[in-house]
Design an enzyme around this catalytic site. Sequence first.
Site, PDB file in Angstrom:
ATOM      1  N   TYR A  87      62.130  28.151  61.259  1.00  0.00           N
ATOM      2  CA  TYR A  87      61.418  27.988  62.528  1.00  0.00           C
ATOM      3  C   TYR A  87      61.524  26.540  63.010  1.00  0.00           C
ATOM      4  O   TYR A  87      61.856  26.273  64.174  1.00  0.00           O
ATOM      5  CB  TYR A  87      59.948  28.381  62.357  1.00  0.00           C
ATOM      6  N   ASN A 101      49.422  21.708  66.065  1.00  0.00           N
ATOM      7  CA  ASN A 101      48.754  23.020  65.971  1.00  0.00           C
ATOM      8  C   ASN A 101      47.567  23.111  66.931  1.00  0.00           C
ATOM      9  O   ASN A 101      46.716  22.215  66.949  1.00  0.00           O
ATOM     10  CB  ASN A 101      48.221  23.262  64.560  1.00  0.00           C
ATOM     11  N   SER A 151      57.441  21.707  68.930  1.00  0.00           N
ATOM     12  CA  SER A 151      56.419  21.832  67.896  1.00  0.00           C
ATOM     13  C   SER A 151      56.426  20.660  66.914  1.00  0.00           C
ATOM     14  O   SER A 151      57.482  20.126  66.563  1.00  0.00           O
ATOM     15  CB  SER A 151      56.679  23.129  67.123  1.00  0.00           C
ATOM     16  N   GLU A 155      56.146  21.086  63.945  1.00  0.00           N
ATOM     17  CA  GLU A 155      56.923  21.544  62.794  1.00  0.00           C
ATOM     18  C   GLU A 155      58.288  20.864  62.733  1.00  0.00           C
ATOM     19  O   GLU A 155      58.942  20.861  61.692  1.00  0.00           O
ATOM     20  CB  GLU A 155      57.088  23.064  62.836  1.00  0.00           C
TER      21      GLU A 155
HETATM   22  P1  NAP Z   1      52.410  33.474  70.034  1.00  0.00           P
HETATM   23  O1  NAP Z   1      50.957  33.784  70.209  1.00  0.00           O
HETATM   24  O2  NAP Z   1      53.109  33.893  68.799  1.00  0.00           O
HETATM   25  O3  NAP Z   1      53.176  34.110  71.301  1.00  0.00           O
HETATM   26  C1  NAP Z   1      54.572  34.223  71.325  1.00  0.00           C
HETATM   27  C2  NAP Z   1      54.987  34.908  72.602  1.00  0.00           C
HETATM   28  O4  NAP Z   1      56.427  35.004  72.625  1.00  0.00           O
HETATM   29  C3  NAP Z   1      54.469  36.342  72.779  1.00  0.00           C
HETATM   30  O5  NAP Z   1      54.106  36.518  74.125  1.00  0.00           O
HETATM   31  C4  NAP Z   1      55.691  37.191  72.447  1.00  0.00           C
HETATM   32  O6  NAP Z   1      55.704  38.444  73.100  1.00  0.00           O
HETATM   33  C5  NAP Z   1      56.789  36.311  73.041  1.00  0.00           C
HETATM   34  N1  NAP Z   1      58.137  36.646  72.548  1.00  0.00           N
HETATM   35  C6  NAP Z   1      58.567  36.607  71.265  1.00  0.00           C
HETATM   36  N2  NAP Z   1      59.860  36.947  71.215  1.00  0.00           N
HETATM   37  C7  NAP Z   1      60.268  37.208  72.481  1.00  0.00           C
HETATM   38  C8  NAP Z   1      61.495  37.613  73.090  1.00  0.00           C
HETATM   39  N3  NAP Z   1      62.594  37.839  72.365  1.00  0.00           N
HETATM   40  N4  NAP Z   1      61.538  37.774  74.428  1.00  0.00           N
HETATM   41  C9  NAP Z   1      60.431  37.582  75.171  1.00  0.00           C
HETATM   42  N5  NAP Z   1      59.242  37.211  74.670  1.00  0.00           N
HETATM   43  C10 NAP Z   1      59.157  37.024  73.339  1.00  0.00           C
HETATM   44  O7  NAP Z   1      52.663  31.895  70.201  1.00  0.00           O
HETATM   45  P2  NAP Z   1      51.695  30.753  70.793  1.00  0.00           P
HETATM   46  O8  NAP Z   1      50.828  30.241  69.698  1.00  0.00           O
HETATM   47  O9  NAP Z   1      51.119  31.204  72.076  1.00  0.00           O
HETATM   48  O10 NAP Z   1      52.773  29.595  71.051  1.00  0.00           O
HETATM   49  C11 NAP Z   1      53.480  29.506  72.282  1.00  0.00           C
HETATM   50  C12 NAP Z   1      54.735  28.698  72.072  1.00  0.00           C
HETATM   51  O11 NAP Z   1      54.395  27.396  71.616  1.00  0.00           O
HETATM   52  C13 NAP Z   1      55.705  29.247  71.035  1.00  0.00           C
HETATM   53  O12 NAP Z   1      57.009  28.910  71.457  1.00  0.00           O
HETATM   54  C14 NAP Z   1      55.362  28.469  69.768  1.00  0.00           C
HETATM   55  O13 NAP Z   1      56.481  28.427  68.902  1.00  0.00           O
HETATM   56  C15 NAP Z   1      55.040  27.120  70.376  1.00  0.00           C
HETATM   57  N6  NAP Z   1      54.104  26.278  69.646  1.00  0.00           N
HETATM   58  C16 NAP Z   1      52.896  26.776  69.266  1.00  0.00           C
HETATM   59  C17 NAP Z   1      51.979  25.935  68.652  1.00  0.00           C
HETATM   60  C18 NAP Z   1      50.616  26.414  68.253  1.00  0.00           C
HETATM   61  O14 NAP Z   1      49.957  25.731  67.458  1.00  0.00           O
HETATM   62  N7  NAP Z   1      50.139  27.547  68.790  1.00  0.00           N
HETATM   63  C19 NAP Z   1      52.313  24.575  68.432  1.00  0.00           C
HETATM   64  C20 NAP Z   1      53.563  24.111  68.852  1.00  0.00           C
HETATM   65  C21 NAP Z   1      54.442  24.965  69.478  1.00  0.00           C
HETATM   66  P3  NAP Z   1      55.176  39.809  72.386  1.00  0.00           P
HETATM   67  O15 NAP Z   1      53.718  39.904  72.731  1.00  0.00           O
HETATM   68  O16 NAP Z   1      56.012  40.851  73.047  1.00  0.00           O
HETATM   69  O17 NAP Z   1      55.422  39.679  70.901  1.00  0.00           O
HETATM   70  O1  F7E Z   2      49.768  27.385  58.559  1.00  0.00           O
HETATM   71  C1  F7E Z   2      48.750  26.825  55.042  1.00  0.00           C
HETATM   72  C2  F7E Z   2      50.234  26.909  55.324  1.00  0.00           C
HETATM   73  O2  F7E Z   2      50.568  29.509  59.626  1.00  0.00           O
HETATM   74  C3  F7E Z   2      49.120  26.148  58.484  1.00  0.00           C
HETATM   75  C4  F7E Z   2      52.511  27.784  64.408  1.00  0.00           C
HETATM   76  O3  F7E Z   2      51.779  27.926  65.606  1.00  0.00           O
HETATM   77  O4  F7E Z   2      51.701  25.542  64.135  1.00  0.00           O
HETATM   78  C5  F7E Z   2      51.796  26.801  63.500  1.00  0.00           C
HETATM   79  O5  F7E Z   2      52.531  26.694  62.282  1.00  0.00           O
HETATM   80  C6  F7E Z   2      49.064  25.676  57.028  1.00  0.00           C
HETATM   81  C7  F7E Z   2      50.406  25.754  56.280  1.00  0.00           C
HETATM   82  O6  F7E Z   2      50.534  27.321  60.960  1.00  0.00           O
HETATM   83  C8  F7E Z   2      47.644  30.168  54.248  1.00  0.00           C
HETATM   84  O7  F7E Z   2      50.982  26.792  54.093  1.00  0.00           O
HETATM   85  C9  F7E Z   2      47.429  28.190  53.381  1.00  0.00           C
HETATM   86  O8  F7E Z   2      50.587  24.562  55.565  1.00  0.00           O
HETATM   87  O9  F7E Z   2      48.428  28.437  60.470  1.00  0.00           O
HETATM   88  P1  F7E Z   2      49.788  28.256  59.923  1.00  0.00           P
HETATM   89  P2  F7E Z   2      51.845  26.411  60.883  1.00  0.00           P
HETATM   90  O10 F7E Z   2      52.782  26.865  59.834  1.00  0.00           O
HETATM   91  O11 F7E Z   2      51.375  24.994  60.806  1.00  0.00           O
HETATM   92  C10 F7E Z   2      52.952  24.933  64.487  1.00  0.00           C
HETATM   93  C11 F7E Z   2      52.658  23.636  65.204  1.00  0.00           C
HETATM   94  C12 F7E Z   2      53.852  25.849  65.220  1.00  0.00           C
HETATM   95  O12 F7E Z   2      54.647  25.430  66.049  1.00  0.00           O
HETATM   96  C13 F7E Z   2      53.918  27.258  64.748  1.00  0.00           C
HETATM   97  O13 F7E Z   2      54.441  28.113  65.775  1.00  0.00           O
HETATM   98  O14 F7E Z   2      48.180  26.541  56.316  1.00  0.00           O
HETATM   99  N1  F7E Z   2      48.169  28.073  54.527  1.00  0.00           N
HETATM  100  N2  F7E Z   2      47.105  29.479  53.197  1.00  0.00           N
HETATM  101  C14 F7E Z   2      48.310  29.278  55.085  1.00  0.00           C
HETATM  102  N3  F7E Z   2      48.920  29.665  56.213  1.00  0.00           N
HETATM  103  C15 F7E Z   2      48.866  30.981  56.542  1.00  0.00           C
HETATM  104  N4  F7E Z   2      49.461  31.393  57.687  1.00  0.00           N
HETATM  105  N5  F7E Z   2      48.235  31.903  55.742  1.00  0.00           N
HETATM  106  C16 F7E Z   2      47.612  31.545  54.582  1.00  0.00           C
HETATM  107  O15 F7E Z   2      47.047  32.375  53.880  1.00  0.00           O
END
Ligand code: NAP
Ligand code: F7E
Length: 325
Positions: free
Chosen positions: A148, A177, A124, A126
């Site tokens: 995280y 993201n 990520s 992050e």
């Molecule tokens: P998400 O919607 O939160 O999905 C997370 C998945 O992980 C769900 O299927 C959840 O299952 C499963 N999970 C959580 N804990 C588990 C455990 N202990 N054992 C087995 N399964 C488990 O996340 P996403 O947005 O699809 O992201 C996919 C991956 O990419 C994650 O690793 C995230 O950190 C990473 N990532 C995401 C982004 C982004 O912008 N979306 C960017 C960079 C990296 P349940 O349905 O059972 O909860």
């Molecule tokens: O926040 C600001 C908050 O929760 C984005 C995950 O998929 O992407 C995700 O992490 C920004 C932050 O995503 C609210 O402070 C303002 O600066 O949508 P977010 P994230 O934290 O960037 C990365 C790449 C991952 O890997 C993670 O798994 O938005 N913000 N107001 C808010 N955020 C939330 N959630 N809610 C608010 O009300």
Amino acid sequence: MQKTALITGITGQDGSYLAEFLLTQGYRVVGMTRRTSTDVHERIAHLVDDIEFVSGDLLDQTSITKLLDQVRPQEVYNLAAQSFVPTSWQQPVLTGEFTALGVTRVLEAIRAVDPAIRVYQASSSEMFGKVTEVPQRESTPFYPRSPYGVAKVYGHWITVNYRESYDLFAVSGILFNHESPRRGKEFVTRKISDGVARIKHGLTRELRLGNLDAKRDWGFAGDYVRAMWLMLQQERPDDVVIATGRTHSVRDFARTAFQAAGLGSYEDYVVMDPRFVRPAEVDLLVGDPSKAKRDLGWEPQVSFEALVEMMVQADIERYARAVGA
Ligand code: NAP
Ligand code: F7E
């Protein structure tokens, strides 16, 4: 020969798009799910007849080893994680168990069952946190700002380490993201598109948000899962940044979303709420996708404006169906 892919995190946003994509590529797709008391997997409801499911948990080494032995995939996509940043301050130890040590459990299972399995680790942006370089690229030092982010840094380095120690085809995709109508409603983009749709339908009058000035490099999840697959099709394993190269503030997202719904200015609805401000913020993320373009031939297809429009319209239609409008 038909290839088999195992996806952890199949019920999540990325898992559902990746499963769809791999099916179009002719894969046998197997998803790992954990046991829950309810069985609502709405993101993959339309795929249940096309994919197989196996039960496992990132907390349980035996379950992962056994299911790999049973499924015998050629490719593993480790998408499962505790992925919501604010929760990582409330549950730092559990986040470390899932998001950091969980990666080691998957890699150990691969090493034990079949070291020829290719594995993708969902890293990520992050990890860059308090950024030391703009834009962020593969060589940019990590400075995570949340439990995280720290857990993901561990996941990244253990992936690199297993590649170098045991010669595994293990890659770390450093994804910025990426969003979609299937994004969890707690993440800011979906919270905004959902809030806009609720306001449009007269269900509420305001949207409470935290830091509006944070900037993110937002892309479309459907584009990003293609990059995951491409990374496992290369001759050599390597780590790649996947991003659009453009950044926007949360304020920009809100402004564009309210306009897309024909509601006028976001300022008439958005209320700043300190409850959503984080103990430590990541102020600015913008990735450099040039390596992805050069090595993978990958480029995003969906622009920021098209992404916001897609999410807002999907939520407006969803509420229209729900209220029978
Ligand atoms: P998400 O919607 O939160 O999905 C997370 C998945 O992980 C769900 O299927 C959840 O299952 C499963 N999970 C959580 N804990 C588990 C455990 N202990 N054992 C087995 N399964 C488990 O996340 P996403 O947005 O699809 O992201 C996919 C991956 O990419 C994650 O690793 C995230 O950190 C990473 N990532 C995401 C982004 C982004 O912008 N979306 C960017 C960079 C990296 P349940 O349905 O059972 O909860
Ligand atoms: O926040 C600001 C908050 O929760 C984005 C995950 O998929 O992407 C995700 O992490 C920004 C932050 O995503 C609210 O402070 C303002 O600066 O949508 P977010 P994230 O934290 O960037 C990365 C790449 C991952 O890997 C993670 O798994 O938005 N913000 N107001 C808010 N955020 C939330 N959630 N809610 C608010 O009300």
